[in-house]
Design an enzyme around this catalytic site. Structure first.
Site: not given
Lengths: 136, 406
Positions: B139-142
């Site tokens: 994901t964008d954050c992970y």
């Protein structure tokens, strides 16, 4: 003098189909109890027997077996019990056919008598922490 | 209800001053026989219990720490064994009975189940390095998608045992009336009533010594796997309404507890991976519960003996797998521990899956902790529900799915 000994017999593949042990009774007047017998994938026969009879007859009987090409070894104690791994649960106690595994009914602690063990291995897999080990 | 003799607060004060009188449930039985209930109730503050047996409904919650860049672990394997990762980024739950994806299981029957989730938990506690493999979708954050590393218990942020169902109050005695050997979670059962396997510490077992849960509840501090743990809820399959003997002790599996404790405090002496031939892997868990002697009734119950505790004999070749309710008979733990019981007029050898010597060890260890002032009693915020709660253990009511489930 009478004697009673446990020996492990190994039959080479060309002897597997011959009734050799029968001669121990007929010709050497020995009695025996088969504790374990199997034929390995290499077609070797292995047999663990307890032989009883006159000491002289026993010696002659064993000489006869060796002449047939059969390996005669004193019983190898194959099953080892690790007191460390054992959790003292007693799952093995009703499985052992020769009472080699004993339990102190006061403390419920398990003990293992290697002398009594016939290395049938019945206890090995049902032991939850796998405290019994087969050593060849 | 009998008159209150002391409170938990008073007992804790005595523990802190090193003055508490603590005995194990075994020792209590002898003491009560010699001196009687009244006298012993005045003298004894705490009775310790213990049990050590396979408790399949066990597992560990692990927070393994964040990677750089971060990964939101979606699937995880510890030494090849799947751990549930449908939680926040790096939290996983490793269940005791989980097997490696490539384990032959029962494909060649009976399977050996040599190494499962319970064994990984034992290896963690033993301080061994464990192989962690994980995947994610990114994901964008992970952003990270793959992870393969060694991990060790000491480096984790949190690692706690969270067992949904432990310390069964009484259990079935398993037999096999069929004509072939069967392989169960209660061990190998030979045909034609060849053996009978039981699984309880009997007169030392925690919930059997407080049959109506008068002292055990949410917040009870316990011995768990060699460390300190807590009762956090009733266990799953909680069933307090089963038939009971005149002394109040359930004659069927009844209460259970859900427990939590810090894995980092634990010891593989009391937490051991086990394998059941033809059944699966599990975890042997050591649990000890202290019972505060608040009144004479509580003492009377804590002093109940093996001979007064009955267990049901159940046929695991038919009755158990087919969820039938009939029982072949009832037998006391004194008879079970003697090594032989009578079932349908046949003498049947018995074996225990729960370790009595370990239960004794745990009860003694907990006694020592309390005597040394290292362990005080937790006062339950809520007691576990008793028979009056009407709680019943229900089977699944299967309903056909119509119209594609819409």
């Amino acid at each position: 003098m009478t004697t009673s000994k446990r020996v492990a017999l190994t039959f080479p593949h060309d002897q597997v189909d011959k009734p050799i042990v029968y001669h121990l009774i007929k010709d050497y007047n020995l009695s025996f109890n088969i504790l374990k017998a199997n034929i390995t994938p290499e077609e070797e026969g292995k047999m663990l027997i307890e032989i009883s009879g006159n000491e002289d007859d026993y010696r002659k009987g064993m000489d006869f077996l060796k002449k047939q090409g059969i390996m005669v070894d004193p019983e190898k104690k194959e099953v080892k019990w690790s007191k460390d791994k054992c959790t003292q649960c007693s799952a093995c106690i009703s499985i052992c056919p020769v009472e080699a595994i004993a339990i102190d009914r006061n403390t419920m602690e398990i003990s293992f008598d290697e002398e009594k063990c016939i290395a049938c291995e019945l206890c090995v897999k049902p032991c939850p922490p796998r405290a019994f080990e087969v050593r060849l | 209800m009998s008159k209150q003799i002391r409170t938990i607060e008073e007992i804790n004060e005595k523990i802190k001053n090193g003055q508490a009188v603590v005995v194990t449930a075994d020792e209590l039985i002898d003491l009560v026989e010699k001196e009687g209930i009244e006298k012993v109730a005045k003298k004894v503050d705490v009775v310790t219990t213990g049990t050590f047996g396979p408790m399949c409904s066990s597992g560990a919650i692990l927070n393994v720490g964040h990677t750089r860049p971060r990964i939101k672990i979606q699937k995880a394997w510890l030494n090849g064994i799947n751990a549930y990762a449908g939680l926040a980024a790096v939290d996983v739950y490793l269940g005791a009975t989980e097997m490696p994806d490539d384990d032959p299981e029962n494909k060649v029957f009976p399977g050996e189940f040599k190494y499962g989730g319970g064994h990984v938990i034992q290896d963690l506690v033993d301080g061994k390095d464990i192989k962690l493999e994980a995947v994610s979708y990114g994901t964008d954050c992970y952003p990270r998608k793959k992870l393969s590393t060694l991990i060790n218990l000491k480096d984790m942020n949190e690692a706690f045992l969270f067992n949904p169902r432990n310390a069964y109050q009484n259990y079935n005695v398993a037999v096999n009336t069929s004509d072939k050997t069967i392989y169960t979670y209660l061990g190998v059962l030979r045909p034609h009533l060849g053996n009978a396997n039981y699984c309880s510490a009997g007169q030392l077992s925690p919930l059997l010594k407080d049959p109506f849960y008068k002292t055990i509840g949410i917040g009870t501090r316990i011995f768990l796997g060699g460390g300190i743990g807590y009762v956090v809820w009733n266990g799953t399959q909680y069933n307090p309404g089963v038939p009971r003997s005149e002394n109040g002790v359930p004659k069927r599996p009844a209460g259970t507890i859900s427990v939590v404790g810090d894995l980092k405090q634990m010891n593989s002496k009391y937490l051991k991976g086990v394998s059941f031939l033809g059944y699966g892997a599990s975890l042997n868990v050591g649990i000890g519960v202290p019972i505060p002697i608040l009144d004479e009734d509580i003492l009377k119950w804590a002093a109940i003996k093996d001979a007064e505790i009955l267990a049901p004999i159940v046929d695991y070749s038919d009755t158990y797998p087919n969820l039938k309710s009939d029982v072949i008979g009832e037998v006391s733990y004194a008879e079970l521990k003697s090594g032989k019981i009578k079932v349908q007029n046949k003498e049947v050898p018995t074996a225990g899956l729960s370790s009595y010597p370990k239960a004794v060890e745990i009860a003694n260890e907990l006694k020592d902790w309390i005597k040394k002032g290292e362990f005080t009693l937790g006062k339950p915020i809520e007691n576990l529900p008793g028979p009056e709660s009407g709680i019943k253990f229900k089977p699944l009511n299967e309903r056909p799915i119509k119209n594609g489930g819409k």
